[in-house]
Design a protein around this motif. Structure first.
Motif, PDB file in Angstrom:
ATOM      1  N   ALA A 174       2.421  10.305  16.865  1.00  0.00           N
ATOM      2  CA  ALA A 174       3.702   9.590  16.752  1.00  0.00           C
ATOM      3  C   ALA A 174       4.118   9.008  18.111  1.00  0.00           C
ATOM      4  O   ALA A 174       3.857   9.632  19.139  1.00  0.00           O
ATOM      5  N   PRO A 175       4.752   7.838  18.146  1.00  0.00           N
ATOM      6  CA  PRO A 175       5.221   7.058  16.999  1.00  0.00           C
ATOM      7  C   PRO A 175       4.144   6.170  16.352  1.00  0.00           C
ATOM      8  O   PRO A 175       4.449   5.439  15.412  1.00  0.00           O
ATOM      9  N   GLU A 176       2.911   6.239  16.874  1.00  0.00           N
ATOM     10  CA  GLU A 176       1.856   5.433  16.231  1.00  0.00           C
ATOM     11  C   GLU A 176       1.363   6.167  14.993  1.00  0.00           C
ATOM     12  O   GLU A 176       1.561   7.367  14.852  1.00  0.00           O
ATOM     13  N   ARG A 177       0.667   5.443  14.107  1.00  0.00           N
ATOM     14  CA  ARG A 177       0.021   6.102  12.966  1.00  0.00           C
ATOM     15  C   ARG A 177      -1.330   6.609  13.422  1.00  0.00           C
ATOM     16  O   ARG A 177      -2.011   5.925  14.178  1.00  0.00           O
ATOM     17  N   PRO A 178      -1.752   7.767  12.932  1.00  0.00           N
ATOM     18  CA  PRO A 178      -3.075   8.249  13.330  1.00  0.00           C
ATOM     19  C   PRO A 178      -4.163   7.365  12.752  1.00  0.00           C
ATOM     20  O   PRO A 178      -3.968   6.732  11.715  1.00  0.00           O
ATOM     21  N   GLU A 179      -5.289   7.314  13.444  1.00  0.00           N
ATOM     22  CA  GLU A 179      -6.467   6.606  12.930  1.00  0.00           C
ATOM     23  C   GLU A 179      -6.961   7.352  11.707  1.00  0.00           C
ATOM     24  O   GLU A 179      -7.146   8.557  11.744  1.00  0.00           O
ATOM     25  N   ARG A 180      -7.154   6.678  10.603  1.00  0.00           N
ATOM     26  CA  ARG A 180      -7.669   7.368   9.413  1.00  0.00           C
ATOM     27  C   ARG A 180      -8.996   6.750   9.064  1.00  0.00           C
ATOM     28  O   ARG A 180      -9.236   5.575   9.322  1.00  0.00           O
ATOM     29  N   SER A 181      -9.858   7.552   8.452  1.00  0.00           N
ATOM     30  CA  SER A 181     -11.147   7.006   8.035  1.00  0.00           C
ATOM     31  C   SER A 181     -10.894   5.991   6.917  1.00  0.00           C
ATOM     32  O   SER A 181      -9.887   6.062   6.211  1.00  0.00           O
ATOM     33  N   THR A 182     -11.830   5.058   6.761  1.00  0.00           N
ATOM     34  CA  THR A 182     -11.636   4.014   5.744  1.00  0.00           C
ATOM     35  C   THR A 182     -11.494   4.643   4.364  1.00  0.00           C
ATOM     36  O   THR A 182     -10.632   4.249   3.577  1.00  0.00           O
ATOM     37  N   SER A 183     -12.306   5.657   4.072  1.00  0.00           N
ATOM     38  CA  SER A 183     -12.264   6.236   2.725  1.00  0.00           C
ATOM     39  C   SER A 183     -10.914   6.911   2.489  1.00  0.00           C
ATOM     40  O   SER A 183     -10.339   6.825   1.414  1.00  0.00           O
ATOM     41  N   GLU A 184     -10.379   7.562   3.521  1.00  0.00           N
ATOM     42  CA  GLU A 184      -9.086   8.217   3.348  1.00  0.00           C
ATOM     43  C   GLU A 184      -7.985   7.189   3.123  1.00  0.00           C
ATOM     44  O   GLU A 184      -7.098   7.356   2.286  1.00  0.00           O
ATOM     45  N   ARG A 185      -8.084   6.086   3.907  1.00  0.00           N
ATOM     46  CA  ARG A 185      -7.066   5.040   3.773  1.00  0.00           C
ATOM     47  C   ARG A 185      -7.129   4.420   2.386  1.00  0.00           C
ATOM     48  O   ARG A 185      -6.123   4.201   1.734  1.00  0.00           O
ATOM     49  N   GLU A 186      -8.346   4.213   1.913  1.00  0.00           N
ATOM     50  CA  GLU A 186      -8.501   3.610   0.585  1.00  0.00           C
ATOM     51  C   GLU A 186      -7.947   4.537  -0.492  1.00  0.00           C
ATOM     52  O   GLU A 186      -7.279   4.108  -1.414  1.00  0.00           O
ATOM     53  N   ALA A 187      -8.241   5.831  -0.336  1.00  0.00           N
ATOM     54  CA  ALA A 187      -7.748   6.806  -1.322  1.00  0.00           C
ATOM     55  C   ALA A 187      -6.224   6.790  -1.341  1.00  0.00           C
ATOM     56  O   ALA A 187      -5.590   6.817  -2.396  1.00  0.00           O
ATOM     57  N   ASP A 188      -5.613   6.739  -0.153  1.00  0.00           N
ATOM     58  CA  ASP A 188      -4.148   6.707  -0.056  1.00  0.00           C
ATOM     59  C   ASP A 188      -3.574   5.452  -0.697  1.00  0.00           C
ATOM     60  O   ASP A 188      -2.569   5.502  -1.407  1.00  0.00           O
ATOM     61  N   GLU A 189      -4.223   4.326  -0.412  1.00  0.00           N
ATOM     62  CA  GLU A 189      -3.721   3.063  -0.971  1.00  0.00           C
ATOM     63  C   GLU A 189      -3.830   3.078  -2.493  1.00  0.00           C
ATOM     64  O   GLU A 189      -2.923   2.656  -3.200  1.00  0.00           O
ATOM     65  N   ALA A 190      -4.956   3.606  -2.989  1.00  0.00           N
ATOM     66  CA  ALA A 190      -5.149   3.679  -4.443  1.00  0.00           C
ATOM     67  C   ALA A 190      -4.065   4.567  -5.055  1.00  0.00           C
ATOM     68  O   ALA A 190      -3.492   4.252  -6.098  1.00  0.00           O
ATOM     69  N   HIS A 191      -3.753   5.650  -4.352  1.00  0.00           N
ATOM     70  CA  HIS A 191      -2.737   6.552  -4.888  1.00  0.00           C
ATOM     71  C   HIS A 191      -1.357   5.886  -4.897  1.00  0.00           C
ATOM     72  O   HIS A 191      -0.610   5.978  -5.870  1.00  0.00           O
TER      73      HIS A 191
END
Ligand code: ADQ
Length: 506
Positions: A469-486
């Motif tokens: 914080a205050p930045e967003r942590p680096e997330r793996s592409t697969s995790e980001r995709e899973a989050d976006e899908a959710h």
């Protein structure tokens, strides 16, 4: 401030320490850690680092000396009887709790309650500063300790401070009622990162900072002043979960399965066993649920012993007037329905005002064909996630209010608006009569969600957010995709639910 004694890299602060007092046969006192999701989560993040927990031990008066339990250093904070009444039962549970839960009952305002809240928050902050090592991570929990982040920062600018809200954060129109609204916002803005259950809760907080403090905000970040180089605080959603693995194992144990069978037998082996499990709290919508079930009994859509409803209502906050009134109301209504529709040996509603061990709770979840969760407002509702976890057999059906945080993750539940009694009745009936195959499909999807997002992952994500914080942590592409899908599925579920419109002919 002197720091001559032992200090820790990770400091948790919550109103309660995770321990219960046990008195031996000769009156000797010891402390047993109370198993709970939060403790399990903290154990998982404390592995490999030295952790301390700051909190009240649960009894008014002098606090026990600091001690170690399950490798966690526990630092008790004393509360006098008057502080328990004013800070805890008063300001936390009779001022903040109603405001943060849509003012389902009116909030009570007393200036001396706030004075006690401030004093106790300062005591917590001092205890935190004492045990925190240089550059430590401090994780503060919940609405009882909202002034703590700022108070810790005042003395310890070297530590990283995070705060997690277990309950909702209200829309600014409701929050604005609080006479001490500025103090609360400024207290929270002492943190580096603020975690909430839902996206909407984080947005409500950011909006309150903009509208009530006039602070610049950008997305999920608030600047603490108008200066260009002002410190920035991030607020985002990081929904809590449960210890999936631990509970799944408990539910699979032969003793739990045997007990579930015994429960069903002792209820006369009903075709459908419906279950409600809640702290006896006006936010949980227990009255709405019983009203709907009462009408189903009246219309003969359900009848004992074919259908049996078990309502477990955990005793809660009995020194607060609104809770005493609620208990009387619920017990009167259950008594009326049993008098009207029960038979000898076949009650319409089995009402239990007790706390149970974990294994008994798991057995109840295994035994229940339908779990009915109908809060009018709830931060998350762990009971819903626990039920789903206990159903490794794929059986059971979940009726879930759209006003529980859990709705944003468990889309495949039978969703209801508990204020719409006619709609609630139809949803309960749908959960009873929907074909087994369809129910299994729904249960499987919900279990997958909870097993992927357990409490260990929640804690790790919170700490990751805090570290960056205050930045967003680096997330793996697969995790980001899973989050976006959710997130997309969540939006779709909400739209669909609302588009279906009123379920009833009014
Ligand atoms: P609560 O309002 O207490 O928590 P909830 O999330 O449902 O609500 O948790 C209750 C816990 O108590 C569950 O683990 C449940 O199994 C247990 N429990 C309930 N009745 C019991 C009984 N009779 N005997 C033994 N155990 C019982 C607050 C917020 C929630 C949020 C949690 C966690 O109000 O919205 O989900 O914190 O953040």
């Amino acid at each position: 401030m002197s720091r001559a004694h032992k200090t820790f890299d990770l400091v948790i602060a919550a109103n309660r320490l995770p321990v219960d007092r046990v008195e031996g046969p000769d009156g000797e006192v010891s402390w047993r850690t109370s198993p709970g999701g939060l403790v399990t989560a903290m154990e998982s993040v404390m592995k490999g680092r030295e952790g301390a927990w700051v909190g009240w031990a649960g009894e008014a008066g002098e606090a026990p000396e600091p001690f170690t339990a399950d490798e966690i250093h526990l630092r008790p904070v004393p509360l006098s009887a008057a502080e328990v009444a004013h800070y805890y039962e008063g300001f936390a549970n009779d001022t903040l709790w109603p405001i943060y839960h849509d003012v389902i009952v009116n909030a009570t305002f007393h200036r001396y309650w706030f004075t006690a809240y401030e004093r106790v928050n300062r005591r917590f902050a001092e205890a935190i500063c004492e045990v925190a090592a240089e550059g430590a991570t401090v994780w503060v929990h919940d609405y009882q300790l909202q002034l703590v982040p700022e108070m810790v920062r005042e003395h310890r600018p070297d530590v990283r401070i995070g705060w997690f809200n277990h309950i909702p954060f209200p829309p600014v129109e409701l929050f604005a009622q609080l006479p001490w609204r500025r103090r609360v916002l400024e207290g929270l803005l002492g943190a580096d990162y603020l975690g909430f259950q839902r996206v909407a809760d984080a947005q409500n907080f950011v909006r309150a900072c903009r509208q009530l403090l006039g602070l610049p905000t950008r997305g999920d970040v608030v600047s603490v002043s108008r200066d260009d180089d002002a410190r920035r605080v991030r607020a985002s959603a990081v929904p809590i979960s449960i210890d999936f693995k631990g509970l799944d194992e408990l539910a699979r144990q032969p003793e739990t399965q045997a007990r579930a069978k015994e429960i069903r037998e002792s209820l006369g082996n009903p075709e459908t066993l419906l279950l409600g499990v809640d702290r006896l709290d006006y936010t949980k919508g227990i009255g709405h649920r019983i009203k709907a079930y009462g009408e189903l009994l009246e219309e003969d859509q359900v009848a004992p012993p074919r259908e049996v409803f078990v309502q477990v209502a955990t005793p809660s906050r009995e020194r607060v007037a609104a809770y005493r009134e609620l208990r009387l109301e619920i017990e009167r209504e259950v008594g009326r329905l049993n008098g009207e529709y029960g038979r000898i040996g076949a009650q319409a509603i089995q009402y239990l005002h007790h706390s149970y061990p974990r294994q008994e709770m798991a057995a109840l979840f295994v035994a229940a064909d339908v779990l009915v969760v109908t809060p009018l407002r709830d931060g998350m509702n762990l009971v819903a996630k626990e039920y789903v976890t206990c159903r490794h057999d794929g059986g059971g059906a979940l009726v879930l209010s759209e006003f529980a945080g859990a709705f944003h993750e468990l889309h495949q539940a039978f969703i209801c608006n508990p204020h719409d009694i006619e709609g609630l009745k139809q949803t309960i009936m749908a959960a009873i009569v929907t074909p087994e195959k369809e129910k299994r499909r729904r249960m499987k999807a919900m279990r997958r969600r909870v097993s992927d997002h357990d409490v260990q992952r929640w804690a790790a994500r919170f700490l990751d957010n805090l570290a960056h914080a205050p930045e967003r942590p680096e997330r793996s592409t697969s995790e980001r995709e899973a989050d976006e899908a959710h997130a997309a599925a969540d939006r779709r579920a909400r739209e669909l639910h609302h588009a279906r419109g009123p379920r009833t002919k009014h």
